[in-house]
Write a protein that holds these residues in place. Structure first.
Motif, PDB file in Angstrom:
ATOM      1  N   LEU A 141       7.493  61.902  55.528  1.00  0.00           N
ATOM      2  CA  LEU A 141       8.753  62.151  54.815  1.00  0.00           C
ATOM      3  C   LEU A 141       9.649  63.115  55.600  1.00  0.00           C
ATOM      4  N   TRP A 211      15.205  65.827  48.993  1.00  0.00           N
ATOM      5  CA  TRP A 211      14.204  65.007  48.299  1.00  0.00           C
ATOM      6  C   TRP A 211      12.969  64.800  49.174  1.00  0.00           C
ATOM      7  N   VAL A 214       8.472  67.863  50.555  1.00  0.00           N
ATOM      8  CA  VAL A 214       7.284  67.826  49.683  1.00  0.00           C
ATOM      9  C   VAL A 214       6.258  68.852  50.182  1.00  0.00           C
ATOM     10  N   LEU A 217       3.257  69.719  48.043  1.00  0.00           N
ATOM     11  CA  LEU A 217       2.179  68.725  48.027  1.00  0.00           C
ATOM     12  C   LEU A 217       0.990  69.193  48.877  1.00  0.00           C
ATOM     13  N   TRP A 223      -1.388  68.934  43.228  1.00  0.00           N
ATOM     14  CA  TRP A 223      -0.515  67.759  43.186  1.00  0.00           C
ATOM     15  C   TRP A 223      -1.190  66.519  43.762  1.00  0.00           C
ATOM     16  N   VAL A 226       2.015  61.376  46.827  1.00  0.00           N
ATOM     17  CA  VAL A 226       3.205  60.628  46.392  1.00  0.00           C
ATOM     18  C   VAL A 226       2.850  59.136  46.344  1.00  0.00           C
ATOM     19  N   VAL A 229       4.863  53.387  46.716  1.00  0.00           N
ATOM     20  CA  VAL A 229       6.155  52.720  46.439  1.00  0.00           C
ATOM     21  C   VAL A 229       7.293  53.729  46.633  1.00  0.00           C
ATOM     22  N   ASP A 230       7.067  54.952  46.175  1.00  0.00           N
ATOM     23  CA  ASP A 230       8.087  55.995  46.337  1.00  0.00           C
ATOM     24  C   ASP A 230       8.304  56.329  47.810  1.00  0.00           C
ATOM     25  N   LEU A 233      10.376  53.581  49.222  1.00  0.00           N
ATOM     26  CA  LEU A 233      11.769  53.715  48.780  1.00  0.00           C
ATOM     27  C   LEU A 233      12.482  54.834  49.543  1.00  0.00           C
ATOM     28  N   ALA A 234      11.781  55.943  49.727  1.00  0.00           N
ATOM     29  CA  ALA A 234      12.356  57.073  50.476  1.00  0.00           C
ATOM     30  C   ALA A 234      12.646  56.676  51.917  1.00  0.00           C
ATOM     31  N   LEU A 236      13.244  53.601  52.978  1.00  0.00           N
ATOM     32  CA  LEU A 236      14.391  52.679  52.935  1.00  0.00           C
ATOM     33  C   LEU A 236      15.702  53.458  52.784  1.00  0.00           C
ATOM     34  N   TYR A 237      15.660  54.452  51.913  1.00  0.00           N
ATOM     35  CA  TYR A 237      16.828  55.299  51.655  1.00  0.00           C
ATOM     36  C   TYR A 237      17.290  55.972  52.953  1.00  0.00           C
ATOM     37  N   VAL A 240      18.771  53.421  55.471  1.00  0.00           N
ATOM     38  CA  VAL A 240      20.156  53.031  55.163  1.00  0.00           C
ATOM     39  C   VAL A 240      21.138  54.058  55.740  1.00  0.00           C
TER      40      VAL A 240
ATOM     41  N   LEU B  13      26.775  49.597  53.343  1.00  0.00           N
ATOM     42  CA  LEU B  13      25.693  50.546  53.613  1.00  0.00           C
ATOM     43  C   LEU B  13      25.762  51.733  52.660  1.00  0.00           C
ATOM     44  N   GLY B  17      23.003  52.953  49.978  1.00  0.00           N
ATOM     45  CA  GLY B  17      22.514  54.332  49.864  1.00  0.00           C
ATOM     46  C   GLY B  17      22.667  54.868  48.454  1.00  0.00           C
ATOM     47  N   LEU B  20      20.056  53.089  46.169  1.00  0.00           N
ATOM     48  CA  LEU B  20      18.709  53.615  46.418  1.00  0.00           C
ATOM     49  C   LEU B  20      18.583  55.057  45.926  1.00  0.00           C
ATOM     50  N   LEU B  24      15.835  56.443  43.473  1.00  0.00           N
ATOM     51  CA  LEU B  24      14.863  57.410  44.008  1.00  0.00           C
ATOM     52  C   LEU B  24      14.908  58.759  43.277  1.00  0.00           C
ATOM     53  N   ARG B  27      12.477  59.574  40.546  1.00  0.00           N
ATOM     54  CA  ARG B  27      11.092  59.548  41.029  1.00  0.00           C
ATOM     55  C   ARG B  27      10.730  60.843  41.756  1.00  0.00           C
ATOM     56  N   THR B  28      11.710  61.418  42.471  1.00  0.00           N
ATOM     57  CA  THR B  28      11.412  62.622  43.269  1.00  0.00           C
ATOM     58  C   THR B  28      11.006  63.805  42.395  1.00  0.00           C
ATOM     59  N   TRP B  31       7.236  64.236  42.156  1.00  0.00           N
ATOM     60  CA  TRP B  31       6.435  64.478  43.361  1.00  0.00           C
ATOM     61  C   TRP B  31       5.855  65.892  43.355  1.00  0.00           C
ATOM     62  N   THR B  32       6.747  66.873  43.250  1.00  0.00           N
ATOM     63  CA  THR B  32       6.330  68.288  43.194  1.00  0.00           C
ATOM     64  C   THR B  32       7.247  69.000  42.203  1.00  0.00           C
ATOM     65  N   ARG B  34       9.190  71.643  42.986  1.00  0.00           N
ATOM     66  CA  ARG B  34      10.147  72.515  43.691  1.00  0.00           C
ATOM     67  C   ARG B  34      11.534  72.248  43.110  1.00  0.00           C
TER      68      ARG B  34
END
Lengths: 261, 135
Positions: A141, A211, A214, A217, A223, A226, A229-230, A233-234, A236-237, A240, B13, B17, B20, B24, B27-28, B31-32, B34
């Motif tokens: 990431l 984002w 991490v 983590l 924790w 991750v 799938v996430d 997606l990250a 891919l993000y 882009v 594009l 972005g 997405l 996203l 979902r973030t 994760w943690t 923070r």
């Protein structure tokens, strides 16, 4: 593709010839090890604090390496006039941009691997636990995030005249996104319409580099990794935004006059 | 490539972005923890801020004692004296508390300096100085 990989190879060679990486690595190692030798308040959770410091230093060092490596690529070629023999060969300007990006990204990846191996050995020797999957996800990431930074800096290097100007502006943009971008949605909700919609749209338009942070983590064992799938997606993000900046950079670079001013 | 086509591609594009990003973002948060609303220092340093707490605690203690505080050389000397006095623990304690961490004056200049040295008696209650003052 051969041309792009050849250009990338030159950038990677440049990284290990320059002293930036070695200095930053030694600095990170010395600071982390000296912090690790001190026992504060006999705290058993001191390992987590040590990991936090080490990861912060890794983040700073990787950002500095990515910014400085990417920022000097095209301006240096122009100043040394090596861009003319380069473009005289069957190399397009698009390939130059792509090669420089790939080289910088791979070079930063190599540096990041060294940093994470040091971090893994340090925390593993203290905690006697090896959550490799979490390390891999944190590394991936961060590396993907750095790809966006490198693409942004390369775009800046064809827009701004000097490398120093580019580094300074990009540094503040990246720092601003990392520290403040997460607050924009909260600020947007407090605004009246249409400022709310505009600000909220702007919040989703900018690349959210924070984002990808991490660090918790790998610092705290509480924790779970991750979801894949996430992660996808990250990735891919980031892809882009990398494409966006490289494409914009190419659009500017293809029409740019390369004669020294 | 025509510039109109290039602009359309750039907008596509950007839209990608944006889309997405909206997918996203929720979902973030899982994760943690923070939080983006935390302070700058917390975002940067997290719980490792505690590692710097000792330094700031000592700085505050020096201020409260008006600068009357053992230097690293005084602390080293104290540690040495403590090691050598292990066998006679308690014998010298009351004497040391009276003299502070500086120890007995060695000459008339030290004696004169001791009369004007800043003390922490104004900060703490009378009678508890020896307990709170450094040394």
């Amino acid at each position: 593709m051969n041309t792009v990989s050849a250009l990338a190879g030159v950038v990677i060679k440049e990284l290990y010839r320059r002293k930036d990486f070695y200095v930053l690595f030694v600095l990170t190692a010395v600071l982390t090890l000296s912090m690790g030798m001190i026992n504060f308040f006999n705290d058993p959770k001191i390992v987590e604090d040590l990991k936090e410091i080490c990861l912060l230093l890794i983040w700073i060092s990787a950002l500095v390496i990515a910014l400085t490596t990417a920022a000097r690529q095209i301006p240096a070629e122009r100043e040394n006039r090596t861009v003319f023999p380069l473009l005289a060969k069957p190399v397009t300007r698009g390939q130059v941009i792509l090669g420089k990006f790939l080289g910088c990204w791979l070079a930063v990846g190599v540096a990041l691997v060294v940093f994470y191996v040091f971090f893994g050995v340090l925390s593993g020797s203290r905690e006697h636990a090896w959550p490799v999957l979490k390390y891999v996800q944190a590394f991936w990431l961060q590396w993907v995030m750095l790809a966006v930074v490198i693409a942004l800096v390369l775009f800046g290097s064809v827009v701004f005249t000097s490398a120093a100007e580019n580094v300074t502006i990009c540094f503040f943009v990246v720092l601003g996104i990392l520290l403040l971008a997460g607050h924009l949605n909260t600020v947007a909700l407090q605004q009246p319409e249409p400022a709310r919609t505009l600000l909220y749209s702007f919040y989703f338009v900018i690349p959210h580099l924070e984002w990808f942070d991490v660090r918790d983590l790998v610092i705290y064992n509480t924790w779970a990794p991750v979801p894949w799938v996430d992660c996808l997606l990250a990735t891919l993000y980031a892809a882009v935004y990398v494409t966006l900046f490289l494409f914009a950079g190419w659009l500017v670079f293809r029409r740019k006059s390369l004669t020294a001013s | 490539m025509k510039s109109s086509r290039a602009i359309v591609l750039l907008l596509l594009l950007l839209a990608g972005g944006f889309t997405l990003g909206t997918t996203l973002q929720p979902r973030t948060t899982h994760w943690t923890d923070r939080e983006p609303s935390d302070s700058l220092m917390k975002v940067l340093l997290g719980d490792s801020r505690r590692m710097f707490a000792n330094h700031f605690f000592v700085k505050a203690d020096i201020t409260f004692h008006s600068g009357y505080y053992p230097s690293i050389f005084d602390q080293a000397r104290q540690a040495e004296e403590k090691d050598s006095d292990v066998a006679h623990a308690g014998e010298q304690e009351s004497k040391q508390l009276e003299q502070g961490f500086l120890g007995p004056p060695t000459d008339w200049i030290d004696r004169f300096a001791a009369t004007s040295a800043p003390r922490c008696t104004r900060i703490f209650k009378a009678g508890t100085r020896a307990r709170f003052c450094p040394g």
